[in-house]
Motif scaffolding. Sequence first.
Motif, short mmCIF file in Angstrom:
data_model
loop_
_atom_site.label_atom_id
_atom_site.label_comp_id
_atom_site.label_asym_id
_atom_site.label_seq_id
_atom_site.Cartn_x
_atom_site.Cartn_y
_atom_site.Cartn_z
N PHE A 1 0.90 -1.05 -0.02
CA PHE A 1 0.17 -0.14 -0.02
C PHE A 1 0.87 1.27 -0.20
O PHE A 1 0.60 2.41 -0.79
CB PHE A 1 -0.98 0.05 1.25
N LEU A 2 1.99 1.49 0.68
CA LEU A 2 2.87 2.27 0.69
C LEU A 2 3.52 2.36 -0.72
O LEU A 2 3.65 3.72 -1.12
CB LEU A 2 3.90 2.07 1.73
N TYR A 3 4.12 1.41 -1.23
CA TYR A 3 4.41 1.64 -2.57
C TYR A 3 3.62 2.23 -3.54
O TYR A 3 4.16 3.02 -4.17
CB TYR A 3 4.72 0.00 -2.81
N ASN A 4 2.31 2.02 -3.46
CA ASN A 4 1.64 2.59 -4.12
C ASN A 4 1.16 4.06 -3.93
O ASN A 4 0.89 4.75 -4.90
CB ASN A 4 0.07 1.77 -4.32
N GLU A 5 1.28 4.38 -2.75
CA GLU A 5 0.97 5.72 -2.23
C GLU A 5 2.04 6.62 -2.84
O GLU A 5 1.75 7.58 -3.12
CB GLU A 5 0.67 5.76 -0.93
N ILE A 6 3.05 6.42 -2.53
CA ILE A 6 4.46 6.72 -2.69
C ILE A 6 4.68 7.11 -4.15
O ILE A 6 5.15 8.53 -4.46
CB ILE A 6 5.83 6.18 -2.03
N GLU A 7 4.20 6.13 -5.19
CA GLU A 7 4.25 6.51 -6.44
C GLU A 7 3.53 7.77 -6.88
O GLU A 7 3.87 8.54 -7.83
CB GLU A 7 3.64 5.29 -7.26
N THR A 8 2.26 8.01 -6.39
CA THR A 8 1.47 9.11 -6.51
C THR A 8 1.87 10.37 -6.01
O THR A 8 1.61 11.52 -6.28
CB THR A 8 0.18 8.74 -6.24
N LYS A 9 2.49 10.12 -4.70
CA LYS A 9 2.83 11.41 -3.99
C LYS A 9 4.37 11.55 -3.82
O LYS A 9 4.94 12.05 -2.61
CB LYS A 9 2.26 11.21 -2.49
N GLY A 10 5.18 11.19 -4.67
CA GLY A 10 6.72 11.31 -4.51
C GLY A 10 7.29 10.40 -5.46
O GLY A 10 7.01 10.20 -6.65
N ALA A 11 8.32 9.70 -5.14
CA ALA A 11 9.07 8.68 -5.95
C ALA A 11 9.59 7.43 -5.29
O ALA A 11 9.90 7.73 -4.10
CB ALA A 11 10.10 9.41 -6.81
N ILE A 12 9.88 6.47 -6.10
CA ILE A 12 10.41 5.27 -5.72
C ILE A 12 11.46 5.09 -6.61
O ILE A 12 11.47 5.15 -7.95
CB ILE A 12 9.59 4.05 -5.80
N LEU A 13 12.90 5.12 -5.93
CA LEU A 13 14.21 5.07 -6.75
C LEU A 13 14.89 3.59 -6.42
O LEU A 13 14.98 3.18 -5.38
CB LEU A 13 14.81 5.94 -6.58
N THR A 14 15.64 3.20 -7.38
CA THR A 14 16.65 2.11 -7.00
C THR A 14 17.65 2.19 -8.20
O THR A 14 17.48 2.71 -9.35
CB THR A 14 16.05 0.95 -7.19
N GLU A 15 18.96 1.75 -7.75
CA GLU A 15 19.80 1.61 -8.81
C GLU A 15 19.99 0.30 -9.27
O GLU A 15 20.77 -0.01 -10.21
CB GLU A 15 21.18 1.91 -8.27
N PHE A 16 19.07 -0.66 -8.93
CA PHE A 16 19.19 -2.08 -9.27
C PHE A 16 18.10 -2.39 -10.57
O PHE A 16 16.96 -1.98 -10.47
CB PHE A 16 18.84 -2.91 -8.23
N PRO A 17 18.40 -3.03 -11.57
CA PRO A 17 17.77 -3.06 -12.71
C PRO A 17 16.67 -4.07 -12.29
O PRO A 17 16.67 -4.86 -11.30
CB PRO A 17 18.79 -3.81 -13.86
N LEU A 18 15.50 -4.24 -13.04
CA LEU A 18 14.43 -5.19 -12.91
C LEU A 18 15.13 -6.52 -12.78
O LEU A 18 16.00 -6.84 -13.57
CB LEU A 18 13.55 -5.10 -14.35
N GLY A 19 14.40 -7.20 -12.07
CA GLY A 19 14.73 -8.72 -11.89
C GLY A 19 15.72 -8.99 -10.89
O GLY A 19 15.83 -10.03 -10.33
#
Length: 339
Positions: free
Chosen positions: A162-180
């Motif tokens: 739920f936080l993952y989804n909320e943050i996507e609309t009210k900020g950003a989710i970042l990573t340096e790691f590729p998909l997978g």
Amino acid sequence: MEYFIDLRDLWISPAKEINSIKSIKNEIKEKIINNRNSDYIKRLFSDINKHNIDVITIYDENYPEGLRYIYDNPKVLYKKGSLIEEDNLAIAIVGSRKATSYGKWACEKFAKELASIGVTIVSGLALGIDAIAHKSTIEENGRTIGVLGNGLDTIYPKKNLFLYNEIETKGAILTEFPLGVPPLAFNFPLRNRIISGLSLGIIVIEAKEKSGSLITAHHALEQGKDVFALPGNINSIFSRGTNKLIKDGAKPLLDIDDILEEVYQLREKVLIKKKKKINHTNFSDTENKILKCLEEGPIHSDNIVYKTGLDISTVNSILTILELKGVIKELTGRVFTLY
């Protein structure tokens, strides 16, 4: 990057030349050579587009300024959500996954107080303090950035969906790691330098003596950032790390003023923001005395009494009037801030 200068040359250079580059493992050279084909590129961007992910490289203008000059900065970032200019005004909050009630209370308090004055909160989207920091910021209608230790196609821990989804609309989710890339243990110390790099300062709420939060604090110190630690019970294993940070020179965090006093960018921007909002001609002399105290940042009512010289009953009465007028609001424990 050092060898080719223009990385586009990497696509057309002979395998022999790539194999001659020093200080690169043979395994990496082999991957570079084998992946130089259009099928690989198509699969890569097909997956990225399928998950609605933006890719930012260090060559791009929208690469976060806070990361551009840190040691071992990530050359590629994968992003969901949005990064805006105001996110440069950010503070990181980190701490134990198994937080105490004291830690939870303090995390919520500082996250909400900072969010209420326009500060973006950065954390690692883990359980415990990280999750509370993100959640409290969202509840205060603020912006927050979560930094992951895995690819964006994996939600870890699953409890934070739920936080993952909320943050996507009210900020950003970042990573340096590729998909997978799964959430492997050694990924998390790496992502901690990004958490501190994005922030003007870092708050450590609770931490054991050997804790990932302390790694983040050490990254912050290496990057020249301010470190604030919540003092705790000397008998609590969750406060041993934070108390040691204070012993080693971190600033004890007692209230939000401790942060505003140290982080000049934060103090200056908050003051400018608040001063623009107040039209002092609309208020009485007594009200303006109190408003000028609040323009310096969130402040306890007792400090208002001390600074203005007004008696406590007058201050409490005016604070109530200003709250009813919608100019100020109480944060927690008789600490007030401008709207």
